[in-house]
Design an enzyme around this catalytic site. Structure first.
Site, short mmCIF file in Angstrom:
data_model
loop_
_atom_site.label_atom_id
_atom_site.label_comp_id
_atom_site.label_asym_id
_atom_site.label_seq_id
_atom_site.Cartn_x
_atom_site.Cartn_y
_atom_site.Cartn_z
N GLU A 181 56.22 -12.91 19.56
CA GLU A 181 56.33 -12.31 20.89
C GLU A 181 56.28 -13.40 21.96
OE1 GLU A 181 53.11 -9.51 20.97
OE2 GLU A 181 53.65 -8.82 18.95
N LEU A 200 57.47 -6.10 19.46
CA LEU A 200 56.02 -6.16 19.57
C LEU A 200 55.39 -5.45 18.37
CD1 LEU A 200 54.12 -5.69 22.93
CD2 LEU A 200 53.06 -5.41 20.70
N SER A 201 55.40 -6.14 17.26
CA SER A 201 54.82 -5.61 16.03
C SER A 201 54.38 -6.76 15.16
CB SER A 201 55.83 -4.74 15.27
OG SER A 201 55.36 -4.45 13.97
N GLU A 202 53.07 -6.95 15.05
CA GLU A 202 52.57 -8.03 14.20
C GLU A 202 52.88 -7.78 12.73
OE1 GLU A 202 51.01 -8.62 18.05
OE2 GLU A 202 50.87 -6.82 16.80
N GLN A 213 50.01 -14.14 18.89
CA GLN A 213 49.57 -14.65 20.18
C GLN A 213 48.06 -14.91 20.24
OE1 GLN A 213 50.91 -12.08 23.32
NE2 GLN A 213 52.95 -13.00 23.37
N PHE A 214 47.29 -14.02 19.65
CA PHE A 214 45.83 -14.17 19.64
C PHE A 214 45.31 -13.65 18.30
CE2 PHE A 214 47.13 -13.56 24.03
CZ PHE A 214 46.51 -14.61 24.67
N TYR A 233 45.12 -9.98 17.50
CA TYR A 233 46.38 -9.28 17.34
C TYR A 233 46.89 -9.32 15.90
CZ TYR A 233 46.69 -9.37 22.47
OH TYR A 233 46.45 -9.21 23.81
N PRO A 236 46.89 -5.76 12.81
CA PRO A 236 47.90 -4.88 12.21
C PRO A 236 48.70 -5.54 11.08
CG PRO A 236 48.01 -4.81 14.60
CD PRO A 236 47.12 -5.96 14.24
N HIS A 248 41.09 -11.30 23.20
CA HIS A 248 41.82 -12.56 23.18
C HIS A 248 40.98 -13.75 22.69
CE1 HIS A 248 43.82 -10.00 26.21
NE2 HIS A 248 44.93 -10.57 25.78
#
Length: 687
Positions: free
Chosen positions: A392, A421-423, A445-446, A449, A452, A491
């Protein structure tokens, strides 16, 4: 099938394998499971026809399939032998996992038909790796110029229950937005164990619900009617193969057995069972073939041959040895395992320079860690055309931390790109790409996250072990985390201990720019999956700045760094705590040795033990929770192996088990502070 008439099905093969598959299921249910030779059985009774037809269509060099636990007929059509199938269910040494995995959790290197990607038993987990493989087909065709990739496709199978999963919808988004050569095959038997299909999707028909889904072709029909199923399968494969974009083929089929050998189907009425048996595809296949293609005598001969072959395969599998318990820990890592047949650069015959562990800075300018990471990624993209970066905001924006800034402009959108936007999709896609011989570098990203995507992450790590070394999925997951100037519960998570506990993952946690370069390049040129933590506070921290160590600098995993030597106390730490431990040591005085582990898996046991035997004291400091944090593992090893060398208790300092607070004062009260570290240092020095 000939290339000129690729949809002229070999109906005799369909009949032979359908009969064999049915006999195998019945033999396992009635004989082998009650006798204890098969401990956990899943039947494909009722699902045979469509799978065998599709198997015959997948003959291009890069064709691949991602299957699920009711896919044994497809496996037989793709080249799995009857003995291998029995041996897998009996957990014998000759099974496809050598007894490591459930017998119907399949994998199969290409045998003239589709490559079968290593499956997992998690419902819905097969979809996003198939999408990643489909994207890799296009990459290998367009970017690497491989003629074999032209016209190749990926097919992914699932039951109607799987359409409720995150993986299905993530893969569907990828396939349609990118127009991937991917065919979804949904075998709808109306039951996910005991739950009916109307609870999985509105109205119970995913094909009807997706009829208006943009850029998705739909086919829907009877998977037990030979002529209809053949026409649907041929049309669907031809559409995807000819560049028409992704498709979804829904085939209605009966489930003529329980979900598994421990399911007695008490939730079905007698009328429902009778209606299912009325749809049995085997009698329908016989009616279709006799007398138009063969006479009744040939059909009976096929039945007799199938029975003899199945019995012989059963006996051969029973004669196979049990797996050797001494080998149960093998085939986890690339080192010590045979080169995989499928997956990663090694299987593709690609070798990259070994590099050097001696830094050779081209200039003295000190880079921030994020600059060093970006420069390393840039160099490896240039050195390896199979390397891809994605996630992302990774593309045009250059990442929310700027680690990929400018790389899409330099290397193009095929190699550095944004994702949905889907881990689950990001990591599942990466798994499929790795299995297709690429080196994917997904960014989460973090750390929080990644939750999932946990299912896919665990499956990637165990790929080599579960497939007895036939497959591997080396890739590098870049994952920022930890506190920065402020924190919050979403985060600022670290939680590296969770990945230290995962099978098959190497875990890096650099504290400075030079180490980040060496460890990242080692990961990108290695053959194991790597979790590469990038601490947010260190990305631009002055203490983490170093001169760039050169384009060939490679730092081996498992080699700690002695930050400062000492004789009176050993402090073991990593990540952002290295800086705090140095500051605390300055305040505490004393002759303190600080060890930066740099990698968590593997960690440098020898360096830590040697230091403790010298200093007789040990303090372990980390940002993650103290409860079951990785420091507990280090402390346990020190106590087990250097107990008699200790002159003081082994101390740990970590965070309390609460989320990272948003308020700066609260955050400072949670993360190990310099004064806390100093106090423990002084206590141990004075013990």
């Amino acid at each position: 099938m000939s290339e000129e008439n690729e949809f002229a099905f070999d109906w005799r093969e369909v009949a032979r394998l359908a009969l064999a598959s049915r006999l195998m299921d019945e033999m396992e249910e009635r004989e082998l499971t009650p006798q204890g030779h098969v401990t956990y059985q899943f039947s494909a009774r009722g699902h045979e026809l469509g799978q065998l037809l599709l198997a015959q269509l997948l003959t291009r060099p890069l064709d691949a399939a991602s299957v699920y636990y009711r896919s044994r007929p497809f496996m037989l059509g793709s080249g799995l032998t009857l003995e291998e199938a029995f041996a897998s269910d009996m957990a014998r040494a000759g099974g496809m996992s050598e007894g490591r995995d459930v017998g119907v959790v399949f994998n199969l290197p290409r045998r003239g038909r589709a490559l079968v990607l290593p499956m997992a038993a998690d419902v819905g987990s097969q979809f996003t790796p198939a999408a990643g493989y489909a994207q890799a087909i296009g990459y290998r065709r367009d970017q690497l110029g491989e003629a074999d990739a032209a016209g190749s496709i990926a097919v992914v199978f699932g039951g109607e229950g799987s359409v409720a999963s995150n993986g299905f919808w993530s893969a569907l988004t990828m396939a349609t937005t990118l127009r991937l050569p991917l065919l979804f095959v949904i075998e709808d038997n109306n039951y996910a164990i005991s739950v009916k299909s109307w609870l999985q999707t509105p109205g119970g028909n995913i094909a009807a619900n997706l009829a208006s889904f943009r850029d998705l072709a739909i086919w829907d029909g009877d998977g037990t009617a030979p002529a209809e199923a053949a026409a649907l399968a041929a049309a669907a494969v031809a559409h995807v193969r000819d560049g028409g974009g992704p498709g979804l083929l829904r085939l209605t089929v009966p489930r003529l057995s329980g979900h598994s050998s421990v399911d007695n189907q008490a939730y079905k009425t007698e009328e429902e069972r009778a209606a299912e048996w009325a749809c049995d595809p085997i009698p329908a296949l016989c009616r279709f073939l006799v007398p138009s293609i063969m006479d009744e005598g040939e059909w009976r001969a096929l039945e007799e041959t199938a029975a003899a072959n199945v019995a012989a395969a059963r006996d051969a599998a029973l004669a196979q040895p049990q797996p050797d318990p001494a080998r149960v820990t093998g085939r986890v890592w690339a080192a010590g395992s045979p080169r995989p047949t499928v997956g990663g650069l090694a299987a593709a015959g690609v070798t990259l320079p070994a590099g050097t562990d001696q830094p050779e800075p081209p200039d003295p300018r000190r880079l921030t860690m994020v600059e060093a990471i970006r420069r390393t990624l840039d160099g490896e993209l240039a050195a390896n055309p199979r390397c891809l970066l994605f996630g992302e905001d990774v593309g045009h924006k250059g990442g929310v931390h700027a680690a990929t800034l400018g790389l899409q402009h330099k290397y193009g959108e095929a190699r550095v790109f944004d994702t949905s936007l889907s881990e689950e999709g990001i990591i599942g896609r990466a798994a499929g790409m790795a299995l297709a011989g690429l080196m994917p570098v997904p960014e989460i990203q973090f750390r929080k996250y990644a939750d999932p995507a946990t299912e896919q992450l665990h499956n990637i790590g165990s790929t080599r072990w579960r497939t007895a070394g036939r497959f591997a999925a080396p890739l590098v997951v870049r994952m920022p985390g930890g506190f920065r100037r402020i924190g919050d519960p979403w985060h600022s998570v670290t939680d590296e201990a969770a990945f230290a506990h995962a099978v098959g993952w190497r875990v890096a946690y650099p504290s400075n720019a030079e180490d980040a370069v060496g460890l990242l390049r080692a990961a990108l040129r290695g053959d194991d999956p790597v979790m590469f933590f990038e601490h947010r506070a260190m990305l631009d921290a002055p203490s983490a700045r170093r001169a760039y160590p050169g384009d060939e600098y490679v730092l081996p995993f498992g080699r700690a760094r002695i930050v400062r030597p000492g004789e009176a106390l050993t402090v073991v730490t990593w990540g952002a705590m290295v800086e705090r431990c140095e500051t605390a040591a300055d305040a505490a005085g004393g002759n303190i040795e600080i060890i930066d582990l740099r990698t968590i898996v593997p960690w440098d046991r020898e360096a830590v033990l040697a230091s403790v035997r010298k200093t007789a004291r040990c303090l372990i400091v980390h940002e993650d929770f103290q409860l079951v944090g990785f420091g507990a593992e280090i402390a346990a090893v020190v106590v087990e192996e250097a107990f008699l060398d200790l002159d003081a208790p082994v101390l740990r300092l970590g965070a309390p088990s609460v989320p990272v607070p948003f308020n700066t004062g609260l955050m400072d009260g949670m993360i190990p502070r310099v004064e806390q570290i100093r106090e423990r240092m002084e206590w141990l020095l004075g013990y």
